[in-house]
Design a protein around this motif. Structure first.
Motif, PDB file in Angstrom:
ATOM      1  N   HIS A 205       0.627  -1.266  -0.287  1.00  0.00           N
ATOM      2  CA  HIS A 205      -0.040  -0.080  -0.220  1.00  0.00           C
ATOM      3  C   HIS A 205       0.582   0.872   0.838  1.00  0.00           C
ATOM      4  N   TYR A 206       1.643   1.247   0.444  1.00  0.00           N
ATOM      5  CA  TYR A 206       2.945   1.903   0.200  1.00  0.00           C
ATOM      6  C   TYR A 206       3.212   3.235  -1.192  1.00  0.00           C
ATOM      7  N   LEU A 207       2.767   1.724  -2.408  1.00  0.00           N
ATOM      8  CA  LEU A 207       2.986   2.240  -3.370  1.00  0.00           C
ATOM      9  C   LEU A 207       1.716   3.441  -3.802  1.00  0.00           C
ATOM     10  N   GLY A 208       0.747   3.364  -3.607  1.00  0.00           N
ATOM     11  CA  GLY A 208      -0.212   3.945  -3.165  1.00  0.00           C
ATOM     12  C   GLY A 208      -0.309   5.613  -3.060  1.00  0.00           C
ATOM     13  N   LYS A 209       0.924   6.028  -2.210  1.00  0.00           N
ATOM     14  CA  LYS A 209       0.228   6.895  -1.387  1.00  0.00           C
ATOM     15  C   LYS A 209       0.869   8.139  -2.261  1.00  0.00           C
ATOM     16  N   GLU A 210       0.366   9.041  -2.112  1.00  0.00           N
ATOM     17  CA  GLU A 210       0.470  10.123  -3.053  1.00  0.00           C
ATOM     18  C   GLU A 210       2.399  10.614  -3.444  1.00  0.00           C
TER      19      GLU A 210
ATOM     20  N   ALA B 157       9.391   5.437  11.442  1.00  0.00           N
ATOM     21  CA  ALA B 157       9.008   5.229  12.810  1.00  0.00           C
ATOM     22  C   ALA B 157       7.327   5.328  13.024  1.00  0.00           C
ATOM     23  N   GLU B 158       7.177   4.522  13.693  1.00  0.00           N
ATOM     24  CA  GLU B 158       5.667   4.147  14.214  1.00  0.00           C
ATOM     25  C   GLU B 158       5.991   4.674  15.985  1.00  0.00           C
ATOM     26  N   PRO B 159       4.780   5.087  16.286  1.00  0.00           N
ATOM     27  CA  PRO B 159       5.198   5.677  18.117  1.00  0.00           C
ATOM     28  C   PRO B 159       4.365   4.575  19.061  1.00  0.00           C
TER      29      PRO B 159
ATOM     30  N   ARG C  81      10.497  -8.188   7.785  1.00  0.00           N
ATOM     31  CA  ARG C  81       9.827  -9.089   6.858  1.00  0.00           C
ATOM     32  C   ARG C  81       8.365  -7.843   6.985  1.00  0.00           C
ATOM     33  N   ASP C  82       8.098  -7.081   7.884  1.00  0.00           N
ATOM     34  CA  ASP C  82       6.880  -6.366   7.884  1.00  0.00           C
ATOM     35  C   ASP C  82       6.605  -5.357   6.594  1.00  0.00           C
ATOM     36  N   VAL C  83       7.901  -4.431   7.218  1.00  0.00           N
ATOM     37  CA  VAL C  83       7.877  -3.509   6.958  1.00  0.00           C
ATOM     38  C   VAL C  83       9.024  -2.723   5.975  1.00  0.00           C
TER      39      VAL C  83
ATOM     40  N   ASN D  28       9.313  -4.760   2.192  1.00  0.00           N
ATOM     41  CA  ASN D  28       8.322  -4.487   0.602  1.00  0.00           C
ATOM     42  C   ASN D  28       8.028  -2.822   1.109  1.00  0.00           C
ATOM     43  N   HIS D  29       7.680  -2.243   2.155  1.00  0.00           N
ATOM     44  CA  HIS D  29       7.519  -0.561   1.542  1.00  0.00           C
ATOM     45  C   HIS D  29       8.726   0.081   1.828  1.00  0.00           C
ATOM     46  N   LEU D  30       9.765   0.137   2.594  1.00  0.00           N
ATOM     47  CA  LEU D  30      11.234   0.986   2.072  1.00  0.00           C
ATOM     48  C   LEU D  30      12.404   0.231   1.025  1.00  0.00           C
TER      49      LEU D  30
ATOM     50  N   GLY E  68      10.878   1.124  12.572  1.00  0.00           N
ATOM     51  CA  GLY E  68      10.778   0.770  13.889  1.00  0.00           C
ATOM     52  C   GLY E  68       9.243   1.072  14.545  1.00  0.00           C
ATOM     53  N   LYS E  69       9.143   0.236  15.738  1.00  0.00           N
ATOM     54  CA  LYS E  69       8.223   0.501  16.037  1.00  0.00           C
ATOM     55  C   LYS E  69       8.483   1.153  17.258  1.00  0.00           C
ATOM     56  N   ALA E  70       7.404   1.800  18.271  1.00  0.00           N
ATOM     57  CA  ALA E  70       7.251   1.829  19.770  1.00  0.00           C
ATOM     58  C   ALA E  70       8.685   2.719  19.853  1.00  0.00           C
TER      59      ALA E  70
ATOM     60  N   ILE F 135       7.176  11.341   3.366  1.00  0.00           N
ATOM     61  CA  ILE F 135       5.751  10.688   2.971  1.00  0.00           C
ATOM     62  C   ILE F 135       5.065  10.602   3.826  1.00  0.00           C
ATOM     63  N   GLN F 136       5.432  11.053   5.684  1.00  0.00           N
ATOM     64  CA  GLN F 136       4.106  10.985   6.074  1.00  0.00           C
ATOM     65  C   GLN F 136       4.233  11.307   7.448  1.00  0.00           C
ATOM     66  N   PRO F 137       4.050  12.071   8.546  1.00  0.00           N
ATOM     67  CA  PRO F 137       3.035  12.604   7.864  1.00  0.00           C
ATOM     68  C   PRO F 137       3.186  13.955   7.373  1.00  0.00           C
TER      69      PRO F 137
END
Ligand code: BG6
Length: 490
Positions: free
Chosen positions: A185-190, A222-224, A241-243, A246-248, A340-342, A378-380
């Motif tokens: 879904h990152y490929l769909g980001k504007e 990064a996600e908080p 494998r999660d991020v 694929n996305h990166l 990374g998460k958290a 890319i975000q936010p």
């Protein structure tokens, strides 16, 4: 606008979060903007016990009329959309369940050709069961009539190169490659879609886009928040494998690939595959893995204290990797990718650092010349910023690096579509440019598979970092080793 033929969209796993929060709201947004054919129906299928009315009530909780301001029209559109939504309870591996679904579809659609999209909003462990059951039930149009079937699947596609190859092979027994839309879904980001435009529709960047002018590239994600409700899935996969895989890696390939011969799905994906094949498989020396512990205040608990996570889990919730591209454009340029998460903030951005200006026209400290940098957030709050040197107004000579800033919100007076809206519209229109081709997936796995196997065989322990922090210190050391320093340090 959408095609005028009948369209049946089957969302398998329709009661889950992905379907409820992303896929169905995106279809509603397309509906509100007139992108769905007048004769479309949405069929939810899942194990949960609903009837169609209950399903509609559940869907309604997540529908917002961002494209149809004004209460009355919003209520009408919601009602019109919901009246086209139906539900079939069933088991994922049972072709009888899919025959029930078929029956429901026939009741709504009558005879005649119908185009079908099957959206797999289900855990990866049941992809194959569903595909086989769909095949056995005869629901998949094989292309010999005037109608088509397409399947949309979400990553993770396998756990490594081998399992991914098996999944591809087995799925292709039911859905050919042409019918398969592998979503990232990152490929769909504007702004991710804008990467190609930025690079190839502006004369000024491409001549600089190589080792001759670029010193390093940093892609940070990064996600908080921690893993939350998804520990069952996450503990089987981990952040690489999660991020990362694929996305990166997709962002990296769009940034670093050569110019495709044409703007079409085949040529773009050829260019990406070529780039992915030139990335050296990641080595353990160039990887740092981390796992979040409790926050310093003690208010947020550690990863291993999350429900369903074994207390000795070594699954990384953070990874930093130094990737090298073995081609003439990028040889010697470090690509530092980090996820990374958290962590302390929510951010996904790319920092492209140029070399310093050679020679010293201004020798003193006040007039120090810093390297240029192009930052793509890319975000936010999507933005593109070029950091350039300027004279600070005043009687003395002082230089400062300042921003040429493009902020999407203020520059474009338009709603930024959700990634899923754009990708689903592409599936309906048969545009495959933003979907992952089988050979692309294989090349992406080749970058990470050896290191994932070494990590798992060697039981490499991730470095603990506090919830809400910047991540493991070892990642900064890795970056330093590759020449990142001072304020450039990721
Ligand atoms: C998903 C990952 O693909 O992307 C999640 O599985 C992650 O772990 C999510 O949280 C992030 O998506 P977005 O669009 O919110 O950045």
């Amino acid at each position: 606008m959408g095609e005028e033929k009948k369209l049946g969209i089957v969302v398998v796993g329709a009661s889950g979060d992905l379907a409820q929060k992303k896929v169905i709201p995106a279809l509603f947004a397309l509906f509100c903007q007139g992108y769905l054919p007048p004769d479309f129906h949405l069929y939810g299928m899942a194990r949960s016990d609903f009837d169609s009315e209950g399903f509609r009530r559940k869907i309604a909780e997540n529908l917002t009329c961002r494209y149809t301001p004004g209460e009355a029209s919003c209520a009408d559109r919601t009602e019109a959309f919901l009246s086209r939504c139906h539900y079939c309870q069933g088991q994922y591996s049972s072709s009888d369940s899919f025959l029930d679904l078929f029956q429901l579809m026939r009741e709504q659609e009558g005879d005649g050709p119908v185009n079908r999209i099957f959206y797999m909003a289900i855990p990866p462990t049941v992809f194959l069961d569903v595909a086989r059951a769909l095949g056995d039930s005869g629901l998949v149009a094989c292309g010999d009539r005037d109608e088509w079937s397409r399947i949309v699947i979400e990553k993770p596609f396998g756990r490594d190169r081998e399992t991914s190859d098996i999944l591809i092979r087995e799925m292709q027994k039911v859905f050919s490659e042409d019918m398969t839309y592998r979503i990232d879904h990152y490929l769909g980001k504007e702004i991710v879609q804008n990467l190609m435009v930025l690079r190839f529709a502006n004369l000024i960047f491409e001549p600089l886009w190589s080792r001759a002018y670029i010193r390093s590239i940093h892609i940070r994600w990064a996600e908080p928040v921690g893993v939350g409700q998804r520990t069952g899935y996450f503990n089987g996969f981990g952040i690489i494998r999660d991020v990362m895989q694929n996305h990166l890696l997709q962002i990296m390939s769009l940034l670093a690939m050569d110019r495709p011969v044409k703007f079409d799905a085949r040529e773009i994906r050829d260019a990406k595959v070529q780039l992915l094949k030139a990335i050296r498989p990641l080595s353990l020396d160039d990887l740092v893995v981390g796992q979040y512990g409790a926050s310093e205040s003690g208010r947020q608990s550690s990863y291993v204290a999350e429900p369903m996570v074994p207390s000795d889990s070594l699954v990384p919730t953070y990874a930093a990797a130094l990737l090298k591209i073995n081609n003439s454009r990028w040889d010697g340029v470090p690509f530092f990718i980090e996820a990374g998460k958290a962590l302390e903030e929510r951010i996904n951005e790319v920092r492209i650092r140029f070399h310093e200006v050679p020679g010293h026209l201004w020798g003193d400290q006040q007039a120090r010349v810093e390297a240029n940098e192009l930052v793509i957030r890319i975000q936010p709050d999507e933005a593109i910023t070029l950091k350039i040197m300027n004279k600070v107004p005043g009687l003395d000579l002082k230089l400062a690096r300042t921003d040429l800033n493009l902020r999407y919100q203020s520059a474009f007076n338009a709603l930024i579509p959700e990634a899923y809206e754009c990708l689903l519209l592409d599936v309906i229109q048969g545009d495959r440019n933003l979907f992952i081709r089988a050979d692309e997936l294989a090349a992406a796995w080749d970058v990470f598979t050896p290191v994932l196997h070494q990590m798992e065989a060697g039981k490499i322990a991730p470095e603990l970092y506090p919830y809400g922090s910047r991540g493991p210190e070892a990642a900064r050391q890795l970056a330093r080793r590759y020449g990142f320093f001072g304020s450039d340090l990721p």
